[in-house]
Every structure is written in structure tokens, then in C-alpha cells.
Design a protein around this motif. Sequence first.
Motif, PDB file in Angstrom:
ATOM      1  N   LEU A  22       7.215  40.959 -51.678  1.00 53.30           N
ATOM      2  CA  LEU A  22       6.933  39.883 -51.167  1.00 53.30           C
ATOM      3  C   LEU A  22       5.742  39.472 -52.138  1.00 53.30           C
ATOM      4  N   GLN A  23       4.856  40.530 -52.630  1.00 48.17           N
ATOM      5  CA  GLN A  23       3.988  39.442 -53.839  1.00 48.17           C
ATOM      6  C   GLN A  23       4.713  38.803 -54.593  1.00 48.17           C
ATOM      7  N   ILE A  24       5.939  39.793 -55.584  1.00 50.24           N
ATOM      8  CA  ILE A  24       6.371  38.238 -56.014  1.00 50.24           C
ATOM      9  C   ILE A  24       7.006  36.967 -55.659  1.00 50.24           C
ATOM     10  N   GLU A  25       7.130  37.207 -54.968  1.00 46.39           N
ATOM     11  CA  GLU A  25       7.816  35.491 -53.937  1.00 46.39           C
ATOM     12  C   GLU A  25       6.936  34.665 -53.969  1.00 46.39           C
ATOM     13  N   LYS A  26       5.673  35.494 -53.065  1.00 49.82           N
ATOM     14  CA  LYS A  26       4.633  34.322 -53.214  1.00 49.82           C
ATOM     15  C   LYS A  26       3.727  34.162 -54.478  1.00 49.82           C
ATOM     16  N   PHE A  27       3.908  34.753 -55.755  1.00 51.93           N
ATOM     17  CA  PHE A  27       3.295  34.485 -57.061  1.00 51.93           C
ATOM     18  C   PHE A  27       3.559  33.181 -57.386  1.00 51.93           C
ATOM     19  N   LEU A  28       5.021  33.197 -57.233  1.00 52.76           N
ATOM     20  CA  LEU A  28       5.956  32.073 -57.730  1.00 52.76           C
ATOM     21  C   LEU A  28       6.076  30.997 -56.326  1.00 52.76           C
ATOM     22  N   ALA A  29       6.053  31.494 -55.529  1.00 51.47           N
ATOM     23  CA  ALA A  29       5.725  30.242 -54.656  1.00 51.47           C
ATOM     24  C   ALA A  29       4.756  29.225 -54.888  1.00 51.47           C
ATOM     25  N   ASP A  30       3.032  30.073 -55.052  1.00 52.50           N
ATOM     26  CA  ASP A  30       2.491  28.957 -55.512  1.00 52.50           C
ATOM     27  C   ASP A  30       2.061  28.752 -56.417  1.00 52.50           C
ATOM     28  N   ALA A  31       3.167  28.732 -57.391  1.00 50.62           N
ATOM     29  CA  ALA A  31       3.284  28.875 -59.499  1.00 50.62           C
ATOM     30  C   ALA A  31       2.986  27.232 -59.094  1.00 50.62           C
ATOM     31  N   PRO A  32       1.867  26.681 -59.710  1.00 50.98           N
ATOM     32  CA  PRO A  32       1.599  25.310 -60.240  1.00 50.98           C
ATOM     33  C   PRO A  32       2.801  23.904 -60.260  1.00 50.98           C
ATOM     34  N   GLY A  33       3.894  24.508 -61.339  1.00 51.14           N
ATOM     35  CA  GLY A  33       4.745  24.069 -61.942  1.00 51.14           C
ATOM     36  C   GLY A  33       6.803  25.114 -61.810  1.00 51.14           C
ATOM     37  N   ALA A  34       7.571  24.060 -61.439  1.00 47.55           N
ATOM     38  CA  ALA A  34       8.579  24.865 -61.930  1.00 47.55           C
ATOM     39  C   ALA A  34       9.143  25.486 -63.413  1.00 47.55           C
ATOM     40  N   LYS A  35       9.005  27.041 -63.272  1.00 43.75           N
ATOM     41  CA  LYS A  35       9.519  27.489 -64.775  1.00 43.75           C
ATOM     42  C   LYS A  35       7.656  27.886 -65.382  1.00 43.75           C
ATOM     43  N   HIS A  36       7.165  27.657 -64.632  1.00 42.83           N
ATOM     44  CA  HIS A  36       5.463  28.524 -65.421  1.00 42.83           C
ATOM     45  C   HIS A  36       5.679  29.685 -65.601  1.00 42.83           C
ATOM     46  N   THR A  37       5.844  30.488 -64.875  1.00 48.43           N
ATOM     47  CA  THR A  37       5.606  32.053 -64.838  1.00 48.43           C
ATOM     48  C   THR A  37       6.479  32.130 -65.885  1.00 48.43           C
ATOM     49  N   VAL A  38       5.352  33.459 -66.858  1.00 47.55           N
ATOM     50  CA  VAL A  38       5.333  34.144 -68.042  1.00 47.55           C
ATOM     51  C   VAL A  38       5.894  35.741 -67.509  1.00 47.55           C
ATOM     52  N   TYR A  39       7.614  35.958 -67.903  1.00 46.76           N
ATOM     53  CA  TYR A  39       7.033  37.670 -67.570  1.00 46.76           C
ATOM     54  C   TYR A  39       6.874  38.851 -68.738  1.00 46.76           C
ATOM     55  N   VAL A  40       5.767  39.758 -68.652  1.00 46.12           N
ATOM     56  CA  VAL A  40       5.257  40.252 -69.712  1.00 46.12           C
ATOM     57  C   VAL A  40       6.328  41.380 -69.206  1.00 46.12           C
ATOM     58  N   GLY A  41       7.213  41.833 -70.117  1.00 44.50           N
ATOM     59  CA  GLY A  41       7.892  43.166 -69.932  1.00 44.50           C
ATOM     60  C   GLY A  41       7.945  44.091 -70.695  1.00 44.50           C
ATOM     61  N   TYR A  42       6.951  44.864 -71.500  1.00 44.22           N
ATOM     62  CA  TYR A  42       6.994  45.512 -72.375  1.00 44.22           C
ATOM     63  C   TYR A  42       7.350  47.102 -71.913  1.00 44.22           C
ATOM     64  N   GLY A  43       7.718  48.026 -73.439  1.00 46.61           N
ATOM     65  CA  GLY A  43       7.941  48.952 -72.764  1.00 46.61           C
ATOM     66  C   GLY A  43       7.366  50.139 -72.909  1.00 46.61           C
ATOM     67  N   HIS A  44       7.912  51.842 -72.932  1.00 47.65           N
ATOM     68  CA  HIS A  44       6.979  52.679 -72.789  1.00 47.65           C
ATOM     69  C   HIS A  44       6.170  53.216 -73.884  1.00 47.65           C
ATOM     70  N   LEU A  45       7.014  52.170 -75.403  1.00 41.86           N
ATOM     71  CA  LEU A  45       6.278  52.591 -77.037  1.00 41.86           C
ATOM     72  C   LEU A  45       5.106  52.167 -76.490  1.00 41.86           C
ATOM     73  N   ILE A  46       4.380  52.518 -77.041  1.00 44.07           N
ATOM     74  CA  ILE A  46       2.498  51.983 -76.635  1.00 44.07           C
ATOM     75  C   ILE A  46       2.184  51.963 -78.441  1.00 44.07           C
ATOM     76  N   CYS A  47       1.529  51.219 -78.386  1.00 38.98           N
ATOM     77  CA  CYS A  47       1.036  50.341 -80.035  1.00 38.98           C
ATOM     78  C   CYS A  47      -0.403  50.413 -80.471  1.00 38.98           C
ATOM     79  N   LYS A  48      -1.345  51.389 -81.124  1.00 38.79           N
ATOM     80  CA  LYS A  48      -2.619  51.815 -80.562  1.00 38.79           C
ATOM     81  C   LYS A  48      -3.225  52.456 -80.214  1.00 38.79           C
ATOM     82  N   SER A  49      -3.185  51.572 -78.352  1.00 38.28           N
ATOM     83  CA  SER A  49      -3.489  52.345 -77.237  1.00 38.28           C
ATOM     84  C   SER A  49      -3.378  51.497 -76.239  1.00 38.28           C
ATOM     85  N   THR A  50      -3.274  51.684 -74.950  1.00 33.20           N
ATOM     86  CA  THR A  50      -2.915  50.725 -73.453  1.00 33.20           C
ATOM     87  C   THR A  50      -4.308  50.495 -73.639  1.00 33.20           C
TER      88      THR A  50
END
Length: 505
Positions: free
Chosen positions: A276-304
Motif C-alpha cells: 500500500l505504501q508503494i502504491e501511494k508513493f507512486l500515485a503521489d509522484a509529480p509526473g509519469a514515470k518519475h520514480t527510479v527503482y534502486v535495486g542493489y543486491g547483497h554484494l557490498i562495496c566498502k560498507s553499507t
Amino acid sequence: MTPVAVSGMSGKESRRVMIIFESTPGAVRHYLAAGHCLQQQGFSISMVGPPEGQSMAQHFGLAYISNGPAISEILAKPSVIAATTANSLSKFEAALATEMEPFEAASIHNLCSAVKGFDPQLLLSSLRNFHRVTAIGNALNIPLLPLALQEPNKSFGDCLEPAWAQKKDGDLAAFLAKELRRLSPIYEQSLGVSPVDHWPSASQIKALTGEKPVFPYLTIYNHAMHHCHTRHPPVLPFDIKKPFIGEPSRVLALGNLQLPEQEEMSAAHFDKSEVLQIEKFLADAPGAKHTVYVGYGHLICKSTNFMAGLILRSLMASNTQAIVYAGSGIALAAIEQEADFSALKAFCEINVLFVKNPPVVRFLSRCLCCLHEGSNAMLSLASMYSLVSIMTPIAGAHFANAAEAAKASQGVALPAMAKMTVAQLSKVLSDFKGNHWKQQHELWSRWEVHANDDELAAGRLSREIQRIFKELVSTEYLIKDMQELKADEGNGPCRCCAYKRVHVA
């Protein structure tokens, strides 16, 4: 959970298959998709895998035994992070072995118990623990075949699978001998017999997983084939000098196995409040296809701390709205000691949504692009939903993946994440937001013809397993040929030999 048997069949006729695998969290879905597909076709399936797959397996009604530690926890160990940041395969393998060692005895015992309890007619195993599963199959007289649903190569970009085909015979024999000496007491206790007579030879491993396998080798496809839209490779997906022209391949390239999208969208293990939070977040976006999905996996560079700081500061500098997968540690808590924490927190409260278990099939097509390290899993997701990737490679195959994706106009390849600056990343995000429609259109046209590839992959797997049962399992050809390999002339349990001819049509 009781495995589903074939209707009207019992005992040995029920076609029992056990899938045993170790994998990164991203590749777990491939193995679950394989199990789900075969169960839908009437096979009785039991799976042994990492804890990350438990909830999804339950949702799809798959008998599943969690074994070993969570791989995501192992990858977050300081020694593994150091090796990952240095992009050193040798250091990575050494660190991984050290961190996994405390869990080995319990893992092997659980594995032996699971196999004896289910009594499968066929074992399908991923590659990392392949020699260990082979020993169990040999001891219990159960045929075994590789199911390589991660990309086996010399790197560790998003896979934990060794490239057996690239090992020299002498090195492979020495490795197997060392493993036997080290693990023999554990196996003897777990199996009730000495493993010496059942430990795989180098010839057996080569026959199953070598460059020229003589047994069926079930796999997907590697990143180079992926970006060139090639679905049926003639040889194994290794970087070999010359293809084996004119020789029939035992490689059965399935394609990109995925769980059914509609069922995964409604999976019970997703947090409904997060959806529900995702749906609301996208609905409140200022423009169509404005949101970037940040999808890093579990390999960590330097540190979190480093990764979270780089990404969140870049989002703020470019005024970019984002949904951020926080499973890898990219969250506000990682930078709460930083001097600019208050400003970053204020920005994120409005513009960033952190998610722990995102149902990406629900929202990815509505995003602007994907920001990630260049893993095969994320590239597959991005291409599936016609999204361009912005990649900051961390280690291993990430660099080759990023280069291939950029060459195919599927993404933007940036320098190594260890050397990345906020100024560099924020500029790319800002530039991309103004030019994304052109890039999106190019990508849509490239991938439209492959919309049904997932269904084809499931069909290939089902057909090949049915053929393998008919021609190799029911006739006991696999067992006979394995016994021939074990009886080859040589010294001890780790002998090498020429390839054997097997009874494959």
C-alpha cells in the motif's frame, strides 16, 4: 509439507525429483520457478535451499528444507566485503569458505537426511556444492544432473558457482582429494558409510559439468547471450576459445525461468502495508514515470555506510524520487552518524521509500529506470519491464554486464562503484530524467519479440526432464554410466579419464 505425487501413480512411478541448490537471493527465484514448473507437470518435488527461499516456496506449495546460513548474512561479513571491494575472486572464495565453514557439518547432515527421507529418483543440483551432492548420489545409487540456473564463470558478480569446466584436470583432482580428506568424517557420520568409494572422481565431475559434457546439462544463458537475445547456445556458456563445431551439445539452455507473475504479485509473504505504501508513493509522484527503482543486491562495496551515502546524496543532489530496496543495508540508519544526516533525512521523508521485500512485478513497469550494480538478476528484471539500467559495477561480472548492456543500448555503464562520486552519479540521474523517453522507446522495440520467453523456458524444462526420465532414469542408463566412470583406471578416488559415451538420443 507433503510433496504432490502424480495422479494415479505411486512408489517408483511417481517421478520424484529433488532440487538441491545454493545461490544468491536473486537466483533463488529461478530454482523455485523450476520446482514449481515440474510440480505443475506432475512431478513430485522436494527442494533443499537457502533460508531466503522458504516463504516463497510455501506460497507456491513446494516442499522445501532450509539448509545452511542465509547467504545475504555471509555476504555482509567484513572479510567478504573486503574481498568484494577489491574485486578479487581468490580472496572472495577464501573469505566465503572461512565464513561458511562453521555451518558445514550441520549442512551436510541435513542434506543427507533430506535425500534419504525423500528417496528421489533424480537429483538436480546447482554447481557450488555439486561435488558434495554427487557423493551422496553415488553412495545412495541416485542419478544426478546439474541444474545451473546461475551463470557459472570465473567471476562472482551475482553468482556463487565455480566454473568446473575451466579447471585443469590436475587442479580438479587435487581439490576433490582435499575435500574428501576434510569432509570424510562428516559424510561417514551422515551417510553411515565411508565416502571414499563414493567420492566423485575428476572424470565424473568433468563428464557432468565440463566444457564438453557427456550428460545433459540444464542451464539458462549467460549475460553475453542475454544481451544479444540468444536463447539456444550451442555450447556451455563459458568463455572458451573455440566452439565445438559439428559435435552435438548436451547443453539444454532453458531460457529465463521465472515464477508465474500473477501468482507472485499476490504472494502471501509480501507485507500488505508495504504494498500500500508503494502504491501511494507512486500515485503521489509529480509526473509519469518519475520514480527510479534502486535495486542493489547483497554484494557490498566498502560498507553499507558508503553505499547508502553515495546513493542517497546523489538522489538528493539530482532531486530524484526513488523506491530503494533496503535489504542490502541501504537505509537511513547506515548514515545516521554523518554530518548531513538531518538534510538527507528530510529529503528522504518526502522523496524516498525504503522497502524490505518489494513485489517488483507490481510497480517496476511504472518506474523511470533502474539503478543497480549490473547483476544478471536486475538486468533481467529491467529488460522484462522495458526499463533502462544505470549501473555502478561492484565486482566480477558486473563490469562485463554493464559494458554489454551499454553496447546494446539497454543501460548506462558508470565507473566502478568503489571510485564513484556523488557528482558523477547525480549528473547521470539528472541527465537521464530529461532524455529517458527516447531510450525507453529503443528498449521497447528490442524486447517486444521476447515477451513469451518465460513460458517457453518452463516448457523446455518440463519436456527435457520428461525425456531424461524416459531415456536415462527409467532405463538406469545414468546409474550404469556413472558406475563406468567410477570404475575407470586411475589412482584413488580422484582419477581423471577420457570422456565416456552415454546413452543420450
